[in-house]
Design an enzyme around this catalytic site. Structure first.
Site, PDB file in Angstrom:
ATOM      1  N   GLU A 175      23.266  45.169  49.455  1.00  0.00           N
ATOM      2  CA  GLU A 175      23.021  44.994  50.892  1.00  0.00           C
ATOM      3  C   GLU A 175      22.133  43.794  51.202  1.00  0.00           C
ATOM      4  O   GLU A 175      22.283  43.148  52.233  1.00  0.00           O
ATOM      5  CB  GLU A 175      22.419  46.267  51.491  1.00  0.00           C
ATOM      6  CG  GLU A 175      23.410  47.418  51.620  1.00  0.00           C
ATOM      7  CD  GLU A 175      23.482  48.286  50.379  1.00  0.00           C
ATOM      8  OE1 GLU A 175      22.875  47.911  49.338  1.00  0.00           O
ATOM      9  OE2 GLU A 175      24.146  49.340  50.422  1.00  0.00           O
ATOM     10  N   PHE A 211      20.663  64.146  52.381  1.00  0.00           N
ATOM     11  CA  PHE A 211      21.095  63.149  51.399  1.00  0.00           C
ATOM     12  C   PHE A 211      21.235  61.784  52.067  1.00  0.00           C
ATOM     13  O   PHE A 211      21.853  61.655  53.117  1.00  0.00           O
ATOM     14  CB  PHE A 211      22.435  63.572  50.784  1.00  0.00           C
ATOM     15  CG  PHE A 211      22.973  62.558  49.805  1.00  0.00           C
ATOM     16  CD1 PHE A 211      22.261  62.263  48.649  1.00  0.00           C
ATOM     17  CD2 PHE A 211      24.158  61.890  50.049  1.00  0.00           C
ATOM     18  CE1 PHE A 211      22.742  61.322  47.753  1.00  0.00           C
ATOM     19  CE2 PHE A 211      24.638  60.950  49.157  1.00  0.00           C
ATOM     20  CZ  PHE A 211      23.929  60.656  48.004  1.00  0.00           C
ATOM     21  N   GLN A 212      20.659  60.786  51.452  1.00  0.00           N
ATOM     22  CA  GLN A 212      20.665  59.405  51.959  1.00  0.00           C
ATOM     23  C   GLN A 212      20.132  59.311  53.386  1.00  0.00           C
ATOM     24  O   GLN A 212      20.534  58.446  54.158  1.00  0.00           O
ATOM     25  CB  GLN A 212      22.069  58.786  51.849  1.00  0.00           C
ATOM     26  CG  GLN A 212      22.475  58.590  50.388  1.00  0.00           C
ATOM     27  CD  GLN A 212      23.653  57.666  50.199  1.00  0.00           C
ATOM     28  OE1 GLN A 212      24.518  57.535  51.053  1.00  0.00           O
ATOM     29  NE2 GLN A 212      23.688  56.990  49.051  1.00  0.00           N
ATOM     30  N   MET A 272       6.760  27.201  40.720  1.00  0.00           N
ATOM     31  CA  MET A 272       5.677  27.165  41.709  1.00  0.00           C
ATOM     32  C   MET A 272       4.570  28.136  41.317  1.00  0.00           C
ATOM     33  O   MET A 272       3.389  27.866  41.528  1.00  0.00           O
ATOM     34  CB  MET A 272       6.227  27.490  43.098  1.00  0.00           C
ATOM     35  CG  MET A 272       5.290  27.113  44.234  1.00  0.00           C
ATOM     36  SD  MET A 272       4.869  25.355  44.259  1.00  0.00           S
ATOM     37  CE  MET A 272       6.047  24.730  45.457  1.00  0.00           C
ATOM     38  N   LYS A 297      26.198  59.774  61.755  1.00  0.00           N
ATOM     39  CA  LYS A 297      27.619  59.917  61.447  1.00  0.00           C
ATOM     40  C   LYS A 297      28.361  60.747  62.495  1.00  0.00           C
ATOM     41  O   LYS A 297      29.508  60.441  62.831  1.00  0.00           O
ATOM     42  CB  LYS A 297      27.774  60.554  60.066  1.00  0.00           C
ATOM     43  CG  LYS A 297      29.189  60.416  59.523  1.00  0.00           C
ATOM     44  CD  LYS A 297      29.273  60.834  58.064  1.00  0.00           C
ATOM     45  CE  LYS A 297      30.699  60.644  57.536  1.00  0.00           C
ATOM     46  NZ  LYS A 297      30.820  61.094  56.133  1.00  0.00           N
TER      47      LYS A 297
END
Lengths: 190, 595
Positions: B60, B122-123, B489, B172
């Site tokens: 993602e 869940f999630q 760096m 959902k």
């Protein structure tokens, strides 16, 4: 070189702060929608600003507008930043620094009031003394039995602080305070 | 109304259909995303249409940076679709990156169904809570009848005012529910009214100040790019009219052409000597769409001590945040420049002779040649590699993205940009791993252009998986790695601050980048000798598929010039003065506390 040094008080460079911190009262008009208070509080914690007191309630039901009153402490530079950062929040309609506005209107400070509920328990002399002082402070008894009172007191923050301090040796049990509600004197709204 | 539709475009449909319809109605052509349980209804709708092309990333974070590259190179909003829980949390870095650099992103996240929110489903995660501080605004949609309005508002908020990322969290069950879709409306919410037109009195005061200036400088930033091509055009006109020198922040490169005669190069921590000295000594500074970031100002209480400062910015909170503005102008850069150019033409007579002494002084600073480096015939100097890359691609329509570190600064110093929207880099947040997915996003928007990610060997491994996406969508991005095996760096700062103790800044195990490219189905090139560089770069340009170019460069080269932490603009460390001892003592005890 560097003839005109003007420290600006950024978080980045540790420069001496030359301005003094002041207490200011801000009125913030917001859409009353889920999460709006979290946005305001998150801004203060995320950017390291102080909240001395905060009250919020819907004030215009038909428009779903809430008015948040925040007492905050910072240098004039930080206070200016707080105002602009609040204005960036999408559901925020207006931010008014009531303390600055009072100054512009030639007034000492905005009208500020707080309400507190103070529970005091005891018997005998302490009980009599508590009731006598409550009358002197124009506090109302809103609940009582033979062993306790609950006083309702409204006024300036300093008055409430003083009342609570006096009640301490007389059997103070608990205190609940609303935080400051404020507006400016005169006919105009915010 | 028999088919559920009336003349105003109101129509009954499911929440998932509304999402896709709102994307179409807001002109979205490409969408970067990754499916998961909580967004399956939306993916089902995407499957049944051809108007919006979905680009399937591998992580993602890649979707987020790709959308940023897409947005930055097109001026449109970048759009992302991810699932709930880990899908949303993986988007946090790109969201903050877009917030720091004012990039318009619309991110749609799936969420557990409303009846399960708050049950640790869940999630499930508190997406609006997690993303509240890293977005311009976000919404949790609890009623399908609010969905269309919120989606349109999301595009409006992301792309107007100071642009930024927004999140719309869609449970959902809301995606399945039926409701009434409403098309985009012109009336935005009353509490969000960005001020775009500058105060004319302030602009007059600015022009008056500029007309009197003996040692002026224009300091422009990413706001000019964000304001659109017309703002860049007006900026060039203003520079031509006034004859003022101009420098720019990292984010603003390309707004004024690097080939322009008034160009001083980038300013700031790794900016050119002439730009920083001119900033320090100027008498009038015109800051246009930049925000006095700490990488720009150096030590604040010694920042340009004798100048009057004009500050143009669309965000009132940028004014007086770090540096006091004498003439603050709140508004869109394009609109303000339009007024400023018009007023200058009407009232101010340019006396270019009056600026001669100033330009003479600048010429002396320029002669210091602060970007010089020692050429080498045996190993490739990283600066040389960038210079050759520029020379061999400047005649093409080339877009550059970068990761974060030394290579980024060398790219900014030695690759020269003549057009806006051709330079994509993570400035504010400094996100390693930005460049590869950003290049993918740019290539999706500009199919026939040459898109190069100038990368470091450490950064590029953070989002290397998006090579697979590039291969899948035949996006022929070029990943030009300046490979020194160090986090360059980090090492440079360890040399400056920590007695050359190189704690964990060397990568002992490095993948074979050529084989890695081949494993992904791309093309790999390795170059180790300066003599082979030009041919290798030409090969890279000619290959019509994703390329990983492993450019082995001098391992211990450092990035100069540099304003060490806690120092002022006129206390730069120049390359020829940067001996080991000078480097070790460049930052004093106070500066050590800074980042």
């Amino acid at each position: 070189m560097n003839a005109q040094l003007q420290p600006t008080g950024s978080a980045y460079f540790i420069a001496k702060e030359t301005e003094r911190p002041e207490n200011h009262t801000l009125s913030v008009l917001v859409d009353n929608e889920p999460g709006v208070l979290a946005r305001v509080i998150g801004l203060f914690s995320g950017r390291g600003y102080n909240i001395e007191s905060l009250t919020v309630s819907e004030t215009e039901h038909e428009k779903h507008l809430s008015r948040i009153t925040i007492v905050t402490r910072g240098t004039p530079h930080v206070l200016e930043q707080i105002k602009h950062q609040l204005e960036r929040i999408v559901p925020v309609h207006r931010v008014v620094d009531l303390t600055v506005l009072a100054g512009e209107l030639g007034q000492d400070r905005p009208m500020e009031r707080e309400l507190a509920l103070v529970k005091v328990a005891g018997t005998g002399d302490h009980r009599v003394e508590a009731l006598r002082l409550a009358e002197a402070f124009r506090a109302n008894v809103i609940d009582a039995n033979t062993e306790h009172f609950i006083f309702e007191i409204t006024g300036k923050v300093s008055k409430i602080e003083q009342f609570i301090a006096i009640m301490k040796p007389l059997g103070l049990v608990e205190v609940c305070r609303t935080g400051v509600a404020a507006m400016n004197r005169g006919p105009q709204g915010m | 109304m028999s088919n559920g539709q009336n003349e105003t475009g109101r129509r009954e449909m499911s929440g998932a259909e509304m999402v896709v319809q709102a994307l179409k109605d807001n002109g979205v052509k490409h969408l970067f995303g990754y499916p998961g349980g909580a967004v399956l209804p939306i993916y089902d709708e995407l499957f049944q249409q051809d108007d919006v092309e979905h680009i399937l990333v591998r992580h993602e974070q890649g979707a987020g940076h790709a959308a940023e590259g897409y947005a930055r190179s097109t001026g449109k909003a970048g759009v992302v679709l991810v699932t709930s829980g880990p899908g949303a949390t993986n988007m946090v870095t790109p969201l903050q990156d877009a917030l720091s650099d004012s990039i318009p992103l619309v991110c749609i996240t799936g969420q557990a169904p409303t009846m399960l929110i708050g049950t640790d489903a869940f999630q499930e995660c508190d997406t609006v809570g997690i993303t509240r501080p890293c977005t311009k605004h976000n919404w949790l949609v609890k009623d399908v009848n609010d969905l269309a309005r919120i989606l349109h508002e999301a595009f409006h908020v992301a792309t107007t005012g100071r642009p930024g990322p927004v999140v719309v969290d869609v449970p959902k069950d809301v995606q399945f529910a039926k409701g009434i879709y409403t098309p985009p409306q012109t009336a935005p919410r009353t509490s969000y009214q960005p001020k775009v037109q500058g105060d004319l009195e302030k602009i007059k005061a600015a022009v008056a100040l500029m007309a009197e200036a003996k040692k002026p400088i224009i300091y422009s930033g990413g706001g000019v790019i964000n304001s659109g091509p017309e703002a860049s055009h007006l900026l060039r006109e203003l520079v031509d009219l006034t004859g003022f020198p101009i420098t720019s922040t990292l984010m603003g490169l390309g707004a004024y052409p690097a080939s322009g005669k008034n160009w001083l190069g980038m300013l700031g921590m790794h900016g050119s000597y002439e730009s920083n000295m001119a900033m320090h000594d100027c008498d009038v500074m015109i800051c246009i769409g930049a925000r006095f970031d700490d990488r720009i100002t150096g030590r604040l209480n010694a920042f340009s001590p004798n100048s009057k400062k004009i500050h143009i910015d669309i965000d009132p909170s940028s004014i007086n945040k770090n540096v006091r503005a004498d003439v603050p102008i709140i508004g869109d850069v394009g609109r303000v420049l339009e007024d400023m150019v018009r007023l200058w033409r009407a009232t101010a007579k340019t006396d270019k002779k009056a600026l001669y002494p100033w330009w003479e002084q600048i010429a002396k600073w320029r002669a210091r040649d602060s970007l010089a480096f020692k050429p080498n015939n045996d190993v490739i100097m990283p600066q040389h590699a960038i210079q050759r890359l520029y020379e061999l691609t400047k005649h093409l329509d080339t877009y550059i993205t970068t990761e974060v570190g030394q290579h980024q600064m060398w790219a900014a110093q030695h690759f020269h940009f003549d057009k806006p929207n051709h330079w994509m880099t993570s400035g504010g947040l400094g996100t390693m791993g930005y460049g590869l997915p950003a290049a993918l996003g740019v290539q999706i928007a500009h199919r026939d252009s040459l898109v190069i990610d100038i990368a470091g060997d450490a950064s590029v491994q953070m989002t290397m998986q998006e090579m697979s996406t590039a291969v899948q969508y035949e996006a022929p991005i070029k990943i030009f790695i300046l490979n020194n095996q160090y986090m360059g760096m980090v090492r440079q700062w360890q040399q400056l601050l920590h007695g050359n103790r190189l704690s964990h800044s060397y990568t002992e195990a490095m993948p074979d980048f050529v084989k890695l490219a081949e494993a992904y189905g791309g093309h790999g090139i390795r170059c180790e000798k300066p003599g082979d560089l030009d041919d290798a770069i030409k090969e890279m340009i000619s290959v019509k598929k994703p390329v990983i170019f492993d450019c082995r460069v001098a391992a211990l080269a450092n990035c100069f010039p540099m304003i060490p932490s806690g120092k002022a603009h006129n206390e730069m460390l120049l390359p020829d003065e940067a001996t080991d001892e000078a480097v070790a003592n460049a930052i004093d005890a106070k500066g050590r506390e800074l980042v």
